[in-house]
Every structure is written in C-alpha cells, then in structure tokens.
Write a protein that holds these residues in place. Structure first.
Motif, PDB file in Angstrom:
ATOM      1  N   HIS A 171     -13.001  34.996  15.899  1.00  0.00           N
ATOM      2  CA  HIS A 171     -13.497  34.515  14.562  1.00  0.00           C
ATOM      3  C   HIS A 171     -14.561  33.826  13.552  1.00  0.00           C
ATOM      4  N   CYS A 206     -13.522  28.707   9.050  1.00  0.00           N
ATOM      5  CA  CYS A 206     -12.488  30.283   9.622  1.00  0.00           C
ATOM      6  C   CYS A 206     -13.448  30.967   9.027  1.00  0.00           C
ATOM      7  N   GLU A 208     -13.568  34.964   9.296  1.00  0.00           N
ATOM      8  CA  GLU A 208     -12.815  35.732  10.133  1.00  0.00           C
ATOM      9  C   GLU A 208     -11.289  35.408  10.434  1.00  0.00           C
ATOM     10  N   PHE A 209     -10.522  37.179   9.460  1.00  0.00           N
ATOM     11  CA  PHE A 209      -8.859  36.862   9.909  1.00  0.00           C
ATOM     12  C   PHE A 209      -8.287  36.719  12.152  1.00  0.00           C
ATOM     13  N   CYS A 210      -8.096  35.469  11.820  1.00  0.00           N
ATOM     14  CA  CYS A 210      -7.923  35.339  13.293  1.00  0.00           C
ATOM     15  C   CYS A 210      -6.063  35.127  14.021  1.00  0.00           C
ATOM     16  N   HIS A 214      -5.269  31.323  10.397  1.00  0.00           N
ATOM     17  CA  HIS A 214      -6.587  30.938  10.099  1.00  0.00           C
ATOM     18  C   HIS A 214      -7.172  30.051   8.414  1.00  0.00           C
ATOM     19  N   MET A 217      -7.692  27.009   9.341  1.00  0.00           N
ATOM     20  CA  MET A 217      -8.647  26.314  11.175  1.00  0.00           C
ATOM     21  C   MET A 217      -9.769  25.779  10.231  1.00  0.00           C
TER      22      MET A 217
HETATM   23 CU1  CUA Z   1     -10.625  31.647  13.503  1.00  0.00          CU
HETATM   24 CU2  CUA Z   1      -9.534  32.094  11.494  1.00  0.00          CU
END
Ligand code: CUA
Length: 337
Positions: A171, A206, A208-210, A214, A217
C-alpha cells in the motif's frame, strides 16, 4: 395544492439535509492538493516542484524559439559532413552542451539538498505512530496497540514520525497536503515524518494499487494543538465505556453472539478479533468504511446490513439481522464514544 406543498417541503428538506451534510463533511472530503504548503515537508516538495517546473518550462520555451528561428530563417544551408568538423556549427554545439550540463547540475544539486532536508526533521519527533495497511483500511497503532482505524490525531507545529507496515500487499500512505507518499511493504518496515503547521483536517489515501477497493482506502488526519491532541490520545488508549442503556446492553450481547467479535476488537470487552478495524471508540470517529461515508447512525446501519453495496469486495460480510436487533446493535455501537 396540498400535494404540491408537501413535495416542496420534501425537496426543501432534502436540500437542507444535503447542504448541512456537505458542510459537515467538507473537512474530510475536501479535495487534496499536491502543491499544498500546509506542513514543512509539503512546503519543501512544493518549492522543488515549482523550481523544476519553471526550469523545464524555460528550457522548453528556449528550445522551441530556437527551433522556430531555424525553421523560418532564410540562410545558408549547413555544409555536408560531420557536425564536429564544421567550424561554423561548433560554438553552438559547445554552448548547447555546456548550458544543458549546467542546468542539469543545478537541478541535481538542488534535488539532493532537498532530499537531504526531507530525510529527517531537524528536531527529533517526540511521537511515533505505527500504521498497518490492511485490505482496504488503515490500522492505527500506538506503542504496539491498535487505538484507532482510518483516523488519527496529531499535534500541529511539530514533526510526527510514522512507522509503516503491511501484512498483505503493498500500500502507499499519502497525505498530499502534508507530505509525499511512502510505500507500506510486507516484511520491510518503512518510515515517514511529517509536520502539520496549522490545526486542520487533512485527507489521505492509498497511492499504490492494492486490490479491488484500493480507490476507497482513505484516511483522515486531524492536526490540533498539543493539549487537545494529548486529550485525544489518552481517550483513544482508554477502554470502552460500559454499555449504559438497556438497548445498548442487549446490543452488546448481539455483538458478541452475531460473530462481530470474531473480527473486531473493543478494548475492555471480550471482543478481541483482529481481522477488522478496532471499534473501542467507534462513534467518536468522523467516518466509516475508511473515510468513505460519514459516521452517522443511518450510515452505520447501512454499512452493517449491506456493506457490500457500499464497498463491494470488502472483507465484511453483509449481516442478516432483524430490524429490532439492528436497532439494539446500533444503540451499543453509538455508545462507544
Ligand atoms: Cu491500499 Cu491501495
């Protein structure tokens, strides 16, 4: 006529509700600005961004101007042969190369100086929060204990240190108004410091693709004067209030039996689940579902019975509860202030 008046009242009521809701939500929903100067780190980043942007724009303008002059100027054709051996072109070649090297050197040195300044604050932070990235929410810990989720307070006017962790995927913790982003990498604790110059409510997300949620978040950081912050921290670390009303006591029993306690913890009770956000002081938070919906009784009810419509794919199953049991459960949760 009566029907028309009723409709007018309904529309006015909805407009008033939306107006009030917007006014209340503006703080944690207000748009973020990557060039904001609301903290020491953000200020540095903004300055270097403007410096690089102006330098690049200037270089672009000079190059385009020279190109246009070359295109439209009538003159001698450049003699054939390697450019290095052509004496009339050589000075321009040296000037162009020399200027490019100087500009790149200045930007590189300035960037290194800024990175050094950003690496550590001049005054050692007195506070460290541990942030653990979950799918898809943020666990806020202090001295090894979860004290909040998706929301934390910090003292304004001083640096605060964050220790960043993940036990699942990567993340990225990003509070654009206050600092740059920093990744939360499984098995590799990361570190970030920031400072909010003024009290205020800052929105984070967030970066960063998670996974599927995502985009939802998010989190909220509330900067406030030292004394107010300390009051918050003490309260956040305290155990939950005992259920007062009869409805809340029934609601607490439902919470323990229904399976809620298997995933969520409430300090001072038997609920010790570690999968979902801790709920010890749930009703004192501004938002639900990782800063996606306001924390009101109505939104909480919707989240409990149909969280999958609000945040599809999230780890909380929609709960099958009778209307009566839902009311009891809500009474209990709203007493957790
Ligand atoms: Cu956690 Cu994107």
């Amino acid at each position: 006529m009566a029907t028309i008046m009723m409709r007018v009242r309904q529309i006015a009521g909805i407009a008033l509700y939306l107006g009030l809701a917007n006014a209340q939500e503006a703080s944690w929903r207000s748009p973020v600005n990557v060039l904001s100067r609301k903290g020491l780190v953000a200020d540095q980043i903004s300055t270097i961004w403007w410096f690089l942007f102006s330098t690049a724009s200037l270089v672009f303008l000079v190059v385009i101007t020279l190109l246009l002059i070359a295109l439209f100027k009538k003159g001698q054709a450049v003699p054939k042969g390697p450019v290095q051996e052509n004496s009339s072109v050589r000075p321009i070649l040296y000037l162009g190369t020399g200027l490019t090297i100087i500009v790149l050197l200045i930007t590189a040195v300035y960037t290194f100086i800024s990175m050094r300044t950003l690496a550590a604050p001049s005054q050692k932070p007195a506070l460290t929060f541990e942030i653990v990235g979950k799918q898809w929410w943020w666990d806020v810990r202090y001295e090894g204990e979860s004290i909040s989720a998706n929301e934390l307070h910090i003292p304004s006017g001083e640096p605060v240190h964050f220790s960043l962790h993940s036990d699942n995927v990567i993340h990225s913790f990003w509070l654009p108004d206050l600092a740059g982003k920093r990744d939360l990498i499984p098995g590799h604790p990361n570190s970030l410091w920031l400072q909010a110059d003024e009290p205020g409510t800052y929105r984070g997300s967030c970066a960063e693709f998670c996974g599927v949620q995502h985009g939802k978040m998010n989190f909220t950081v509330i900067a406030e004067p030292r004394a107010a912050f300390e009051t918050w921290l003490e309260h956040a670390r305290a155990e939950a209030n005992a259920a007062v009303s009869e409805e809340a006591r029934v609601g607490q029993a439902i919470f323990m039996q229904q399976g809620c306690a298997g995933c969520h913890s409430i300090r001072g009770t038997a609920a010790q689940g570690e999968i979902g956000p801790e709920l010890t002081h749930l009703s004192s938070r501004l938002t639900l579902a990782a800063a996606n919906i306001p924390n009101t009784t109505g939104h909480l009810a919707a989240w409990i019975v149909d969280s999958q419509s609000i945040k599809p794919g999230n780890r909380m199953p929609s709960q099958k509860l009778s209307g009566e049991d839902l009311q009891f459960l809500l009474s209990y949760l709203m007493e957790l202030n």
